[in-house]
Design a protein around this motif. Structure first.
Motif, mmCIF file in Angstrom:
data_model
loop_
_atom_site.group_PDB
_atom_site.id
_atom_site.type_symbol
_atom_site.label_atom_id
_atom_site.label_comp_id
_atom_site.label_asym_id
_atom_site.label_seq_id
_atom_site.Cartn_x
_atom_site.Cartn_y
_atom_site.Cartn_z
ATOM 1 N N ILE A 126 0.864 -1.180 0.000
ATOM 2 C CA ILE A 126 0.000 0.000 0.000
ATOM 3 C C ILE A 126 0.900 1.228 0.000
ATOM 4 O O ILE A 126 1.661 1.437 0.932
ATOM 5 C CB ILE A 126 -0.924 -0.008 1.221
ATOM 6 N N LEU A 127 0.826 1.986 -1.082
ATOM 7 C CA LEU A 127 1.635 3.191 -1.226
ATOM 8 C C LEU A 127 0.713 4.408 -1.139
ATOM 9 O O LEU A 127 -0.271 4.499 -1.858
ATOM 10 C CB LEU A 127 2.390 3.177 -2.551
ATOM 11 N N VAL A 128 1.057 5.319 -0.238
ATOM 12 C CA VAL A 128 0.207 6.470 0.053
ATOM 13 C C VAL A 128 0.948 7.744 -0.358
ATOM 14 O O VAL A 128 2.121 7.928 -0.016
ATOM 15 C CB VAL A 128 -0.152 6.511 1.556
ATOM 16 N N SER A 129 0.248 8.619 -1.045
ATOM 17 C CA SER A 129 0.837 9.863 -1.547
ATOM 18 C C SER A 129 1.168 10.822 -0.398
ATOM 19 O O SER A 129 0.273 11.270 0.316
ATOM 20 C CB SER A 129 -0.140 10.536 -2.509
ATOM 21 N N LYS A 130 2.466 11.135 -0.258
ATOM 22 C CA LYS A 130 2.890 12.121 0.749
ATOM 23 C C LYS A 130 2.271 13.484 0.461
ATOM 24 O O LYS A 130 1.835 14.182 1.369
ATOM 25 C CB LYS A 130 4.421 12.263 0.750
ATOM 26 N N THR A 131 2.235 13.851 -0.795
ATOM 27 C CA THR A 131 1.689 15.148 -1.178
ATOM 28 C C THR A 131 0.237 15.276 -0.713
ATOM 29 O O THR A 131 -0.164 16.304 -0.155
ATOM 30 C CB THR A 131 1.780 15.350 -2.705
ATOM 31 N N SER A 132 -0.555 14.212 -0.920
ATOM 32 C CA SER A 132 -1.959 14.245 -0.504
ATOM 33 C C SER A 132 -2.075 14.303 1.014
ATOM 34 O O SER A 132 -2.914 15.031 1.553
ATOM 35 C CB SER A 132 -2.690 13.013 -1.045
ATOM 36 N N LEU A 133 -1.243 13.534 1.716
ATOM 37 C CA LEU A 133 -1.275 13.557 3.181
ATOM 38 C C LEU A 133 -0.995 14.968 3.702
ATOM 39 O O LEU A 133 -1.702 15.474 4.589
ATOM 40 C CB LEU A 133 -0.250 12.572 3.757
ATOM 41 N N TYR A 134 0.031 15.621 3.165
ATOM 42 C CA TYR A 134 0.381 16.973 3.602
ATOM 43 C C TYR A 134 -0.686 17.987 3.203
ATOM 44 O O TYR A 134 -0.989 18.908 3.955
ATOM 45 C CB TYR A 134 1.752 17.387 3.071
ATOM 46 N N HIS A 135 -1.271 17.796 2.035
ATOM 47 C CA HIS A 135 -2.314 18.718 1.576
ATOM 48 C C HIS A 135 -3.496 18.731 2.551
ATOM 49 O O HIS A 135 -4.046 19.790 2.861
ATOM 50 C CB HIS A 135 -2.789 18.338 0.174
ATOM 51 N N PHE A 136 -3.902 17.535 3.009
ATOM 52 C CA PHE A 136 -5.026 17.437 3.938
ATOM 53 C C PHE A 136 -4.602 17.608 5.394
ATOM 54 O O PHE A 136 -5.439 17.605 6.292
ATOM 55 C CB PHE A 136 -5.754 16.099 3.757
ATOM 56 N N ALA A 147 4.066 6.027 3.234
ATOM 57 C CA ALA A 147 3.956 7.328 2.581
ATOM 58 C C ALA A 147 5.140 7.482 1.633
ATOM 59 O O ALA A 147 6.289 7.366 2.046
ATOM 60 C CB ALA A 147 3.950 8.441 3.629
ATOM 61 N N VAL A 148 4.832 7.716 0.357
ATOM 62 C CA VAL A 148 5.880 7.758 -0.660
ATOM 63 C C VAL A 148 5.704 8.981 -1.555
ATOM 64 O O VAL A 148 4.635 9.595 -1.595
ATOM 65 C CB VAL A 148 5.884 6.484 -1.529
ATOM 66 N N THR A 149 6.746 9.288 -2.288
ATOM 67 C CA THR A 149 6.711 10.396 -3.246
ATOM 68 C C THR A 149 6.072 9.926 -4.545
ATOM 69 O O THR A 149 5.903 8.721 -4.780
ATOM 70 C CB THR A 149 8.138 10.882 -3.549
ATOM 71 N N MET A 150 5.754 10.851 -5.382
ATOM 72 C CA MET A 150 5.179 10.523 -6.691
ATOM 73 C C MET A 150 6.187 9.724 -7.521
ATOM 74 O O MET A 150 5.806 8.835 -8.288
ATOM 75 C CB MET A 150 4.763 11.796 -7.421
ATOM 76 N N PHE A 151 7.458 9.996 -7.353
ATOM 77 C CA PHE A 151 8.490 9.239 -8.062
ATOM 78 C C PHE A 151 8.373 7.747 -7.740
ATOM 79 O O PHE A 151 8.421 6.897 -8.633
ATOM 80 C CB PHE A 151 9.884 9.763 -7.675
ATOM 81 N N ASP A 152 8.210 7.423 -6.443
ATOM 82 C CA ASP A 152 8.073 6.019 -6.029
ATOM 83 C C ASP A 152 6.802 5.396 -6.593
ATOM 84 O O ASP A 152 6.794 4.231 -7.001
ATOM 85 C CB ASP A 152 8.072 5.908 -4.507
ATOM 86 N N MET A 153 5.719 6.155 -6.592
ATOM 87 C CA MET A 153 4.454 5.630 -7.121
ATOM 88 C C MET A 153 4.562 5.338 -8.614
ATOM 89 O O MET A 153 4.139 4.279 -9.073
ATOM 90 C CB MET A 153 3.314 6.620 -6.878
ATOM 91 N N VAL A 154 5.121 6.263 -9.346
ATOM 92 C CA VAL A 154 5.246 6.071 -10.798
ATOM 93 C C VAL A 154 6.162 4.889 -11.098
ATOM 94 O O VAL A 154 5.890 4.094 -12.004
ATOM 95 C CB VAL A 154 5.730 7.369 -11.481
ATOM 96 N N ALA A 155 7.223 4.725 -10.332
ATOM 97 C CA ALA A 155 8.126 3.578 -10.534
ATOM 98 C C ALA A 155 7.366 2.267 -10.353
ATOM 99 O O ALA A 155 7.532 1.323 -11.134
ATOM 100 C CB ALA A 155 9.309 3.660 -9.574
ATOM 101 N N ALA A 156 6.514 2.191 -9.341
ATOM 102 C CA ALA A 156 5.712 0.979 -9.119
ATOM 103 C C ALA A 156 4.677 0.801 -10.229
ATOM 104 O O ALA A 156 4.424 -0.322 -10.672
ATOM 105 C CB ALA A 156 5.037 1.040 -7.754
ATOM 106 N N MET A 157 4.080 1.893 -10.682
ATOM 107 C CA MET A 157 3.096 1.810 -11.765
ATOM 108 C C MET A 157 3.708 1.235 -13.033
ATOM 109 O O MET A 157 3.072 0.466 -13.750
ATOM 110 C CB MET A 157 2.494 3.185 -12.051
ATOM 111 N N TYR A 158 4.948 1.604 -13.309
ATOM 112 C CA TYR A 158 5.624 1.078 -14.495
ATOM 113 C C TYR A 158 5.870 -0.421 -14.398
ATOM 114 O O TYR A 158 5.980 -1.104 -15.410
ATOM 115 C CB TYR A 158 6.943 1.811 -14.744
ATOM 116 N N ARG A 159 5.986 -0.952 -13.188
ATOM 117 C CA ARG A 159 6.196 -2.387 -13.013
ATOM 118 C C ARG A 159 4.909 -3.181 -13.133
ATOM 119 O O ARG A 159 4.943 -4.391 -13.361
ATOM 120 C CB ARG A 159 6.862 -2.659 -11.659
#
Length: 166
Positions: A126-136, A147-159
């Motif tokens: 389960i990968l959670v957007s740090k940006t969204s957490l901080y925004h709220f 809690a991960v960065t968008m870079f980490d999420m996109v890397a997982a999406m590519y896999r």
């Protein structure tokens, strides 16, 4: 044309179009063709063409704490049902991404928190957007996943072989 291993009764047929190998093997009786077949047993404990049992290369992106927009109560019920059904499936997704309002699903006192924790315990990342957490302003309330960065999420999406966004 056949070749026999010394002391063996087995015969091998030469395949049409086979090329000669320049290998000397004292255990083979050779004739003048220069062709032979060597066979061996290999243990494929996890062959690359077979997926690991119980996990698919699927990523699910949850962008809200409810499914749908017409009725908020129904949307929350549907989201809970979705997570429950995922946990009951034989093949689990490899990742669940929580972004935007979807991060609320992983916060303390969230109605779906236990379901996400169960999925995480079953091996779903389960990968959670740090940006969204901080925004709220809820970064300290996260109780599941990482809690991960968008870079980490996109890397997982590519896999992932498949990506479902809800």
């Amino acid at each position: 044309m056949t070749k026999k291993k010394k002391g063996s009764q087995s015969n091998f047929r030469v395949l049409e179009g086979a090329r000669p190998l320049d290998i000397e093997d004292p255990e083979l009786e050779q004739d003048d063709s220069g062709f032979y077949v060597r066979m061996f047993k290999h243990d494929f404990t996890d062959p690359p063409w077979r997926k690991p049992a119980g996990k698919t290369s699927l990523a699910i992106v949850l962008t809200s704490d409810k499914w749908g927009s017409e009725d908020e109560e129904l949307g929350r019920i549907l989201m809970r049902d979705l997570l429950q059904t995922l946990a009951e499936k034989k093949e689990l997704p490899q990742w669940i991404f929580l972004v935007n309002a979807g991060v609320r699903l992983g916060l303390k006192n969230a109605k779906c928190l236990e379901l996400l924790q169960n999925l995480e315990g079953m091996g779903v990342k389960i990968l959670v957007s740090k940006t969204s957490l901080y925004h709220f302003g809820v970064e300290t309330e996260l109780r599941v996943g990482e809690a991960v960065t968008m870079f980490d999420m996109v890397a997982a999406m590519y896999r992932a072989e498949k990506l479902i966004s809800m």
